[in-house]
Design a protein around this motif. Sequence first.
Motif, short mmCIF file in Angstrom:
data_model
loop_
_atom_site.label_atom_id
_atom_site.label_comp_id
_atom_site.label_asym_id
_atom_site.label_seq_id
_atom_site.Cartn_x
_atom_site.Cartn_y
_atom_site.Cartn_z
N ARG A 65 -5.70 -5.30 -2.61
CA ARG A 65 -5.97 -5.66 -4.01
C ARG A 65 -5.66 -7.14 -4.21
NH1 ARG A 65 -7.14 -3.42 -8.84
NH2 ARG A 65 -6.33 -4.49 -10.67
N THR A 66 -6.68 -7.95 -4.15
CA THR A 66 -6.61 -9.39 -4.37
C THR A 66 -8.04 -9.88 -4.51
OG1 THR A 66 -5.66 -11.48 -3.61
CG2 THR A 66 -6.62 -10.05 -1.93
N ASN A 108 -12.09 -6.40 -7.39
CA ASN A 108 -10.76 -7.01 -7.33
C ASN A 108 -10.04 -6.71 -6.02
OD1 ASN A 108 -10.86 -8.25 -9.86
ND2 ASN A 108 -10.29 -6.35 -10.87
N TYR A 109 -10.81 -6.42 -5.00
CA TYR A 109 -10.25 -6.10 -3.68
C TYR A 109 -10.95 -6.96 -2.64
CZ TYR A 109 -8.21 -1.96 -5.81
OH TYR A 109 -7.49 -1.12 -6.60
N LYS A 136 0.86 -1.18 0.00
CA LYS A 136 0.00 0.00 0.00
C LYS A 136 0.90 1.23 0.00
CE LYS A 136 -3.63 2.47 2.36
NZ LYS A 136 -4.52 2.55 3.48
#
Length: 116
Positions: free
Chosen positions: A44-45, A30-31, A10
Amino acid sequence: MTNQNYFYCKDGQLKSIKLDKIFYLEAADNYVKFHEAGGYQLVRTTLEKALCEMGERKFVRIFRSYAVPVDLIDTISKDMVYLAIADKKALPVSARYYPEIIKEIKIINRVCDPME
């Protein structure tokens, strides 16, 4: 369980997430929001990838966009899971993931089945 830290990037820095402090995970495109006391950390995953990476503390998916630590489940009904935290957070359960929840818990007496 150890107090393993996981890290995410981050603002050009690596920030830690302590899994034993996480109340639940929530997918947001996508978070993933890692909810904890006082807020959440946005990483973000995908939820699927986050669950695969965090094998140390057992999380179970309860809905398309939610996963909870098995050790924080207080009550399960046919459409809700209530967490054993201060505000008894209620999250939705889908019929698709209900069997997975049941596999992860130990039931002493099978007289009650919330899905009936």
